[in-house]
Write an enzyme that holds these catalytic residues in place. Structure first.
Site, PDB file in Angstrom:
ATOM      1  N   ASP A  83     -54.806  -6.618 -39.718  1.00  0.00           N
ATOM      2  CA  ASP A  83     -53.776  -7.278 -40.514  1.00  0.00           C
ATOM      3  C   ASP A  83     -54.055  -8.754 -40.775  1.00  0.00           C
ATOM      4  O   ASP A  83     -54.651  -9.442 -39.946  1.00  0.00           O
ATOM      5  CB  ASP A  83     -52.430  -7.139 -39.785  1.00  0.00           C
ATOM      6  CG  ASP A  83     -51.238  -7.366 -40.691  1.00  0.00           C
ATOM      7  OD1 ASP A  83     -51.261  -6.869 -41.832  1.00  0.00           O
ATOM      8  OD2 ASP A  83     -50.280  -8.025 -40.244  1.00  0.00           O
ATOM      9  N   HIS A  84     -53.575  -9.230 -41.937  1.00  0.00           N
ATOM     10  CA  HIS A  84     -53.656 -10.647 -42.329  1.00  0.00           C
ATOM     11  C   HIS A  84     -55.056 -11.221 -42.112  1.00  0.00           C
ATOM     12  O   HIS A  84     -55.239 -12.256 -41.467  1.00  0.00           O
ATOM     13  CB  HIS A  84     -52.626 -11.479 -41.560  1.00  0.00           C
ATOM     14  CG  HIS A  84     -51.271 -11.469 -42.204  1.00  0.00           C
ATOM     15  ND1 HIS A  84     -51.032 -12.030 -43.443  1.00  0.00           N
ATOM     16  CD2 HIS A  84     -50.089 -10.959 -41.783  1.00  0.00           C
ATOM     17  CE1 HIS A  84     -49.750 -11.860 -43.755  1.00  0.00           C
ATOM     18  NE2 HIS A  84     -49.160 -11.201 -42.774  1.00  0.00           N
ATOM     19  N   HIS A 177     -41.667 -14.496 -41.482  1.00  0.00           N
ATOM     20  CA  HIS A 177     -42.357 -14.249 -40.219  1.00  0.00           C
ATOM     21  C   HIS A 177     -41.726 -15.040 -39.069  1.00  0.00           C
ATOM     22  O   HIS A 177     -41.167 -16.119 -39.273  1.00  0.00           O
ATOM     23  CB  HIS A 177     -43.832 -14.649 -40.319  1.00  0.00           C
ATOM     24  CG  HIS A 177     -44.649 -13.756 -41.196  1.00  0.00           C
ATOM     25  ND1 HIS A 177     -44.838 -13.987 -42.533  1.00  0.00           N
ATOM     26  CD2 HIS A 177     -45.339 -12.621 -40.918  1.00  0.00           C
ATOM     27  CE1 HIS A 177     -45.622 -13.045 -43.041  1.00  0.00           C
ATOM     28  NE2 HIS A 177     -45.934 -12.208 -42.079  1.00  0.00           N
ATOM     29  N   HIS A 205     -43.296  -7.559 -44.721  1.00  0.00           N
ATOM     30  CA  HIS A 205     -43.722  -8.352 -43.569  1.00  0.00           C
ATOM     31  C   HIS A 205     -42.518  -9.114 -43.022  1.00  0.00           C
ATOM     32  O   HIS A 205     -41.521  -9.308 -43.707  1.00  0.00           O
ATOM     33  CB  HIS A 205     -44.809  -9.338 -43.984  1.00  0.00           C
ATOM     34  CG  HIS A 205     -46.134  -8.703 -44.246  1.00  0.00           C
ATOM     35  ND1 HIS A 205     -47.332  -9.274 -43.853  1.00  0.00           N
ATOM     36  CD2 HIS A 205     -46.478  -7.541 -44.848  1.00  0.00           C
ATOM     37  CE1 HIS A 205     -48.341  -8.497 -44.218  1.00  0.00           C
ATOM     38  NE2 HIS A 205     -47.841  -7.437 -44.828  1.00  0.00           N
ATOM     39  N   GLY A 206     -42.604  -9.579 -41.776  1.00  0.00           N
ATOM     40  CA  GLY A 206     -41.530 -10.377 -41.200  1.00  0.00           C
ATOM     41  C   GLY A 206     -40.253  -9.600 -40.980  1.00  0.00           C
ATOM     42  O   GLY A 206     -39.148 -10.138 -41.129  1.00  0.00           O
ATOM     43  N   SER A 208     -38.855  -8.420 -38.229  1.00  0.00           N
ATOM     44  CA  SER A 208     -38.092  -8.629 -36.994  1.00  0.00           C
ATOM     45  C   SER A 208     -36.786  -9.373 -37.236  1.00  0.00           C
ATOM     46  O   SER A 208     -35.824  -9.192 -36.490  1.00  0.00           O
ATOM     47  CB  SER A 208     -38.938  -9.401 -35.970  1.00  0.00           C
ATOM     48  OG  SER A 208     -40.025  -8.624 -35.525  1.00  0.00           O
ATOM     49  N   ASN A 227     -43.542  -3.954 -41.249  1.00  0.00           N
ATOM     50  CA  ASN A 227     -44.292  -4.636 -40.199  1.00  0.00           C
ATOM     51  C   ASN A 227     -43.351  -5.317 -39.210  1.00  0.00           C
ATOM     52  O   ASN A 227     -42.453  -6.056 -39.613  1.00  0.00           O
ATOM     53  CB  ASN A 227     -45.209  -5.696 -40.807  1.00  0.00           C
ATOM     54  CG  ASN A 227     -46.398  -5.107 -41.527  1.00  0.00           C
ATOM     55  OD1 ASN A 227     -46.462  -3.913 -41.782  1.00  0.00           O
ATOM     56  ND2 ASN A 227     -47.352  -5.953 -41.872  1.00  0.00           N
ATOM     57  N   THR A 230     -42.562  -9.895 -33.907  1.00  0.00           N
ATOM     58  CA  THR A 230     -41.816 -10.810 -33.050  1.00  0.00           C
ATOM     59  C   THR A 230     -40.805 -10.079 -32.173  1.00  0.00           C
ATOM     60  O   THR A 230     -40.594 -10.456 -31.010  1.00  0.00           O
ATOM     61  CB  THR A 230     -41.105 -11.870 -33.909  1.00  0.00           C
ATOM     62  OG1 THR A 230     -42.085 -12.595 -34.650  1.00  0.00           O
ATOM     63  CG2 THR A 230     -40.320 -12.845 -33.051  1.00  0.00           C
TER      64      THR A 230
END
Length: 281
Positions: A83-84, A177, A205-206, A208, A227, A230
């Site tokens: 990832d990333h 994120h 993404h991000g 959480s 995804n 955290t």
């Protein structure tokens, strides 16, 4: 069982849910994620970021070997995702280390440079049998390169996907994120527009920092890969703090890592039960 990422996502998408991808930093993460997936009866994606590779002294092979072994022994389908990634050298290590997919992140570059670099990477990765995710609209919380409040334009996203040949697109729709509180509000109308316009699976993404009701609405609206990172670390670290707070004399890491791993597994299972269809309902 180790499963190609594209195959796992296609199956989950056909059953009306989203595939959850959880960040792996240590072997405890990989074990907890798979335990949570087995408890929920759901497939899962283990993803290792370039930042995690840096934590392991820049060496992908050791943490990849651990994740691959945990995946192979799992009682549910498990895919491995890198990832990333910004480093071409690291991308070249993906297939030899058992990864079924990569997320190439050229979002810091000007648009035309992003397109050119991503198209080249997609061609090479497809030749190696890898499923390719990329990013156009910035996602918040990444040192200024991903500005909070950024949103992906559907027409630009469709053109980007056509020009690059990627298999999935990470989009900016309101998440950020590294959020510690679940207060994000997603642009659900934008998600639906992107679903109708882009033509490939959408990735959030991000996640959480996104409440359950926002996540389930996003999946209904077209998000296919979610995804989560955290939230796992919050559960893990909280359990370590609680254990050592009660037993400050402990020195054996197994005594505090065991409840931490269990807490992380519970977080994984809860997310999967919310978003991913069980294998045998």
């Amino acid at each position: 069982m180790l499963t190609p990422t594209g195959e796992l996502i296609t199956d989950v998408r056909a059953r009306g849910g989203a595939a959850c991808a959880f960040n792996v930093i240590t072997v405890e993460h990989a074990e907890a994620i798979v335990t949570g997936a087995e408890n929920a009866g759901c497939p899962v994606i283990l993803q290792v970021s370039e930042n995690a590779v840096r934590f392991h002294h820049g060496r992908l092979a050791p943490i990849a070997a651990a994740a691959r072994a945990v995946a192979a022994a799992a009682g549910v389908p498990v895919a491995l995702h890198l990832d990333h990634v910004e480093s071409i050298e690291l991308l070249d290590e993906a297939a030899p280390n058992g990864f079924g997919s990569v997320m190439f992140d050229a979002s810091k570059r000007p648009y035309q440079e992003n397109v050119a670099a991503t198209a080249s990477v997609a061609t090479a990765c497809h030749a190696a049998g890898l499923w390719v995710e990329s990013e156009l609209g910035e996602v918040g919380g990444k040192d200024g390169a991903h500005a909070p409040g950024a949103r992906t334009d559907p027409a630009e996203a469709a053109a980007y996907v056509a020009a690059t040949g990627v298999d999935a697109l990470a989009v900016a729709v309101g998440s950020s994120h590294a959020m510690l509180e679940r207060t994000a509000r997603l642009d659900q109308q934008l998600i639906a527009r992107l679903r109708d316009t882009v033509g490939v699976p959408l990735v959030l993404h991000g996640s959480s920092g996104v409440p359950d009701e926002e996540l389930t609405a996003a999946v209904r609206g077209g998000m296919v890969k979610i995804n989560i990172g955290t939230a796992l670390n919050t559960a893990f670290t909280g359990a370590v703090r609680a254990t050592l707070g009660d037993r400050p004399d402990l020195v054996d890491p197994r005594r505090y890592l065991t409840p931490a791993r269990s807490a992380m597994a519970d977080t994984v299972a809860a997310a999967l039960r919310l978003l991913t269809p069980v294998l045998h309902p």
